[in-house]
Enzyme design. Structure first.
Site, PDB file in Angstrom:
ATOM      1  N   SER A  10      25.621  30.240  19.618  1.00 15.95           N
ATOM      2  CA  SER A  10      26.361  31.161  20.532  1.00 15.95           C
ATOM      3  C   SER A  10      26.872  30.468  21.706  1.00 15.95           C
ATOM      4  CB  SER A  10      25.402  32.066  20.942  1.00 15.95           C
ATOM      5  OG  SER A  10      26.014  32.870  22.209  1.00 15.95           O
ATOM      6  N   HIS A  35      28.956  31.729  16.727  1.00 15.00           N
ATOM      7  CA  HIS A  35      28.753  32.881  16.976  1.00 15.00           C
ATOM      8  C   HIS A  35      29.508  33.535  18.413  1.00 15.00           C
ATOM      9  CE1 HIS A  35      26.299  36.756  16.826  1.00 15.00           C
ATOM     10  NE2 HIS A  35      26.002  36.432  18.357  1.00 15.00           N
ATOM     11  N   ASP A  37      30.284  36.181  21.202  1.00 19.92           N
ATOM     12  CA  ASP A  37      29.377  37.355  21.762  1.00 19.92           C
ATOM     13  C   ASP A  37      30.723  38.125  22.690  1.00 19.92           C
ATOM     14  OD1 ASP A  37      26.739  37.350  21.067  1.00 19.92           O
ATOM     15  OD2 ASP A  37      26.592  35.550  21.917  1.00 19.92           O
ATOM     16  N   MET A  39      31.536  41.154  24.831  1.00 28.77           N
ATOM     17  CA  MET A  39      30.890  42.203  25.698  1.00 28.77           C
ATOM     18  C   MET A  39      31.933  43.031  26.524  1.00 28.77           C
ATOM     19  SD  MET A  39      27.577  40.120  26.871  1.00 28.77           S
ATOM     20  CE  MET A  39      26.750  39.050  25.698  1.00 28.77           C
ATOM     21  N   HIS A  68      30.292  39.105  17.314  1.00 33.05           N
ATOM     22  CA  HIS A  68      29.319  40.231  17.434  1.00 33.05           C
ATOM     23  C   HIS A  68      29.976  40.746  18.702  1.00 33.05           C
ATOM     24  CE1 HIS A  68      24.720  40.670  19.341  1.00 33.05           C
ATOM     25  NE2 HIS A  68      25.402  41.892  18.831  1.00 33.05           N
ATOM     26  N   MET A  70      29.435  43.515  21.051  1.00 34.85           N
ATOM     27  CA  MET A  70      28.813  44.463  21.956  1.00 34.85           C
ATOM     28  C   MET A  70      29.767  45.493  22.765  1.00 34.85           C
ATOM     29  SD  MET A  70      26.104  41.569  22.787  1.00 34.85           S
ATOM     30  CE  MET A  70      27.235  40.399  22.201  1.00 34.85           C
ATOM     31  N   MET A 139      18.576  42.176  16.555  1.00 34.40           N
ATOM     32  CA  MET A 139      18.640  41.516  17.888  1.00 34.40           C
ATOM     33  C   MET A 139      17.160  41.413  18.189  1.00 34.40           C
ATOM     34  SD  MET A 139      21.613  41.246  18.956  1.00 34.40           S
ATOM     35  CE  MET A 139      21.183  40.829  20.515  1.00 34.40           C
ATOM     36  N   ASP A 177      19.187  37.161  16.841  1.00 34.48           N
ATOM     37  CA  ASP A 177      19.916  36.590  17.802  1.00 34.48           C
ATOM     38  C   ASP A 177      19.055  36.936  19.007  1.00 34.48           C
ATOM     39  OD1 ASP A 177      21.899  36.091  19.649  1.00 34.48           O
ATOM     40  OD2 ASP A 177      23.146  37.798  18.962  1.00 34.48           O
TER      41      ASP A 177
HETATM   42  C1  DX5 Z   1      22.918  38.299  23.507  1.00 32.95           C
HETATM   43  C2  DX5 Z   1      23.798  37.826  22.524  1.00 32.95           C
HETATM   44  C3  DX5 Z   1      23.233  36.431  21.983  1.00 32.95           C
HETATM   45  C4  DX5 Z   1      22.946  35.375  22.991  1.00 32.95           C
HETATM   46  C5  DX5 Z   1      21.876  34.826  22.813  1.00 32.95           C
HETATM   47  O1  DX5 Z   1      23.498  39.574  23.934  1.00 32.95           O
HETATM   48  O2  DX5 Z   1      24.056  38.552  21.460  1.00 32.95           O
HETATM   49  O3  DX5 Z   1      24.173  35.785  21.059  1.00 32.95           O
HETATM   50  O4  DX5 Z   1      23.945  34.584  23.469  1.00 32.95           O
HETATM   51  O5  DX5 Z   1      21.609  33.927  23.530  1.00 32.95           O
HETATM   52  P1  DX5 Z   1      20.227  33.067  23.669  1.00 32.95           P
HETATM   53  O6  DX5 Z   1      19.880  32.189  22.541  1.00 32.95           O
HETATM   54  O7  DX5 Z   1      20.471  32.382  24.913  1.00 32.95           O
HETATM   55  O8  DX5 Z   1      19.274  34.177  23.778  1.00 32.95           O
HETATM   56 ZN    ZN Z   2      25.227  37.513  19.642  1.00 25.89          ZN
END
Ligand code: DX5
Ligand code: ZN
Length: 221
Positions: A10, A35, A37, A39, A68, A70, A139, A177
């Protein structure tokens, strides 16, 4: 034969001053996917990036972009992410009133589909959608930030989802994740995980390619 495992770093924890270099290091470590993220500061209490950065990353690598979302109302941005070059869109079950419709629209645009669950959302809520998707993401932290602590009670949920998948469609990926690191990788794989996302445990290391290879080895310990 040893089961294969997919490693998806990620980039949330990557050094954004030089993303190109970070992505080359991930490739050198033989990562399978990247990956991403996304947000929105609404569904989760943090803001990251949208299709513009996905498009820039698309130009830097041929690795599959595991995106992903969010974000609230993800159905509003499906075309944007497809145009930006995402290979898969993962939507949160908590954000989709018409989940089946959203999944069909992602598929129709030629992308792979994934559904993810917050830690407090039960595995059973996947039951009706499982026949239609390519991946489930469990998650193992509350979404929003990298570097959080792994929630141990999620192991049971991974087992439950893994059993559901083996009955309905064994080809579905089971991704995990949040807080994934060398010390819990094997336990996650034993519980049924087939894809490990990792941010902090990879990008906080001096040697990123080595961190990826070590995580892969640890998954079978
Ligand atoms: C969290 C994200 C993850 C995050 C994981 O909201 O969806 O993908 O980057 O990070 P680590 O591996 O640092 O927990
Ligand atoms: Zn993620």
């Amino acid at each position: 034969m040893r089961k294969t495992i997919t490693i998806a770093p990620s980039i949330l924890s990557a050094d954004f001053r030089n993303l190109e270099r970070q992505i080359k290091l991930v490739e050198r470590g033989d990562a399978d996917w990247i990956h991403l993220d996304v947000m929105d500061g609404h569904f989760v209490p943090n803001l990251t990036f949208g299709p513009m950065i996905v498009k820039a990353i698309r130009r830097l690598t041929n690795l599959p972009l595991d995106t992903h979302l969010m974000i609230s109302n993800p159905e509003m941005y499906i075309e944007d992410f497809q145009r930006a070059g995402s290979d898969r869109l993962i939507v949160h079950i908590e954000t989709c009133v018409h989940l089946h419709r959203t999944i069909q629209r992602i598929k129709k645009l030629g992308m792979s589909t994934g559904v993810t669950l917050n830690p407090s959302t039960p595995a059973v809520s996947l039951k009706e959608i499982l026949p239609y998707i390519d991946l489930v993401l469990v998650m193992t932290v509350n979404p929003g930030f990298g570097g959080q602590q792994f929630i141990r009670s999620m192991i049971k949920k991974i087992r439950e989802v893994s059993e559901m998948i083996s009955k309905v469609n064994p080809k579905i990926y089971l991704e995990v994740d949040g807080g994934v690191e060398e010390s819990n990788a094997a336990e996650l794989v034993r519980a049924g995980a087939t894809v490990l996302v990792a941010g902090h445990s990879i990008f906080s290391k001096k040697n990123i390619p080595q961190a990826i290879r070590r995580l892969r080895t640890a998954a079978f310990r």
